[in-house]
Design a protein around this motif. Structure first.
Motif, mmCIF file in Angstrom:
data_model
loop_
_atom_site.group_PDB
_atom_site.id
_atom_site.type_symbol
_atom_site.label_atom_id
_atom_site.label_comp_id
_atom_site.label_asym_id
_atom_site.label_seq_id
_atom_site.Cartn_x
_atom_site.Cartn_y
_atom_site.Cartn_z
ATOM 1 N N MET A 113 -10.288 -3.261 3.578
ATOM 2 C CA MET A 113 -8.842 -3.015 3.676
ATOM 3 C C MET A 113 -8.138 -4.171 4.372
ATOM 4 O O MET A 113 -7.047 -4.586 3.955
ATOM 5 N N ALA A 114 -8.732 -4.687 5.430
ATOM 6 C CA ALA A 114 -8.118 -5.803 6.152
ATOM 7 C C ALA A 114 -8.010 -7.031 5.252
ATOM 8 O O ALA A 114 -6.950 -7.691 5.213
ATOM 9 N N LEU A 115 -9.081 -7.348 4.535
ATOM 10 C CA LEU A 115 -9.046 -8.515 3.654
ATOM 11 C C LEU A 115 -8.066 -8.326 2.504
ATOM 12 O O LEU A 115 -7.341 -9.255 2.128
ATOM 13 N N LYS A 116 -8.023 -7.139 1.947
ATOM 14 C CA LYS A 116 -7.090 -6.863 0.848
ATOM 15 C C LYS A 116 -5.642 -6.976 1.336
ATOM 16 O O LYS A 116 -4.797 -7.571 0.662
ATOM 17 N N SER A 117 -5.367 -6.435 2.519
ATOM 18 C CA SER A 117 -4.015 -6.531 3.077
ATOM 19 C C SER A 117 -3.634 -7.980 3.344
ATOM 20 O O SER A 117 -2.496 -8.388 3.092
ATOM 21 N N ALA A 118 -4.586 -8.759 3.851
ATOM 22 C CA ALA A 118 -4.312 -10.182 4.101
ATOM 23 C C ALA A 118 -4.011 -10.911 2.796
ATOM 24 O O ALA A 118 -3.067 -11.706 2.718
#
Length: 180
Positions: A61-66
């Protein structure tokens, strides 16, 4: 990491970019290069850790949001994540926390949401199966499971249609009754 990525994505505040770039680089380095999963310690701290679906979902989720916020996130991190998801998928039972574990409602929902993040709008038979499993286990006030409800809400919202409607109609009154 998720909060920072979301804040940057929404505001484009230049003060957030460099810290977010650092956290993305750290997250990518922490991933197990062989299995594609993440665990509570980085791969370099404990290379024997294969990963678990809970931590992997948060990192994904963090990588996708970034990435949605405009940062360069290596595609290889997502490819490896997919490999991990394939490894914790169970044919007709959804997803498990780690290989060899029994699938739980929370992991089925989290696995589905991860597949949705990686799937670019395509619904696979595995995703359909997970949607059905979740629809069979709609929220109940007799069994409080906030982790399941969190990921179930994310996955059902992405699914839209009757699946979302059924989920939301069950969960909303439960949450309102539980609110203090």
């Amino acid at each position: 990491a998720i909060a920072l990525a979301e804040a940057y994505s929404l505001t484009k505040d230049p003060r957030l970019r460099e810290p977010l770039e650092r956290v993305v680089a750290f997250t990518v380095r922490a991933q197990n290069p062989k299995t594609g999963g993440w665990r509570y310690r980085t791969y370099h701290e404990n290379p024997r850790e294969r990963g678990d679906l809970s931590v992997t979902g948060w990192q994904l989720m963090a990588l996708k949001s970034a990435r949605l916020g405009g940062l360069n996130v290596p595609e290889d991190a997502f490819v490896k994540s997919k490999k991990f998801l394939d490894g914790v998928g169970v044919k007709v039972k959804g997803f498990q926390y780690r290989p060899g574990r029994t699938p739980s409602s929370a992991m089925i929902a989290e696995g589905l949401f991860c597949e949705q993040m990686l799937g670019a709008g395509v619904t696979t038979p595995k995703m359909e199966q997970c949607l059905s499993l979740i629809q069979e286990r709609l929220p109940s006030r007799n069994r409080v499971d906030y982790y399941y409800w969190y990921y179930g809400s994310l996955a059902m919202r992405q699914a839209q249609g009757q699946d979302w409607h059924n989920w939301n109609n069950k969960l909303k009154p439960i949450l309102l009754r539980k609110q203090t």
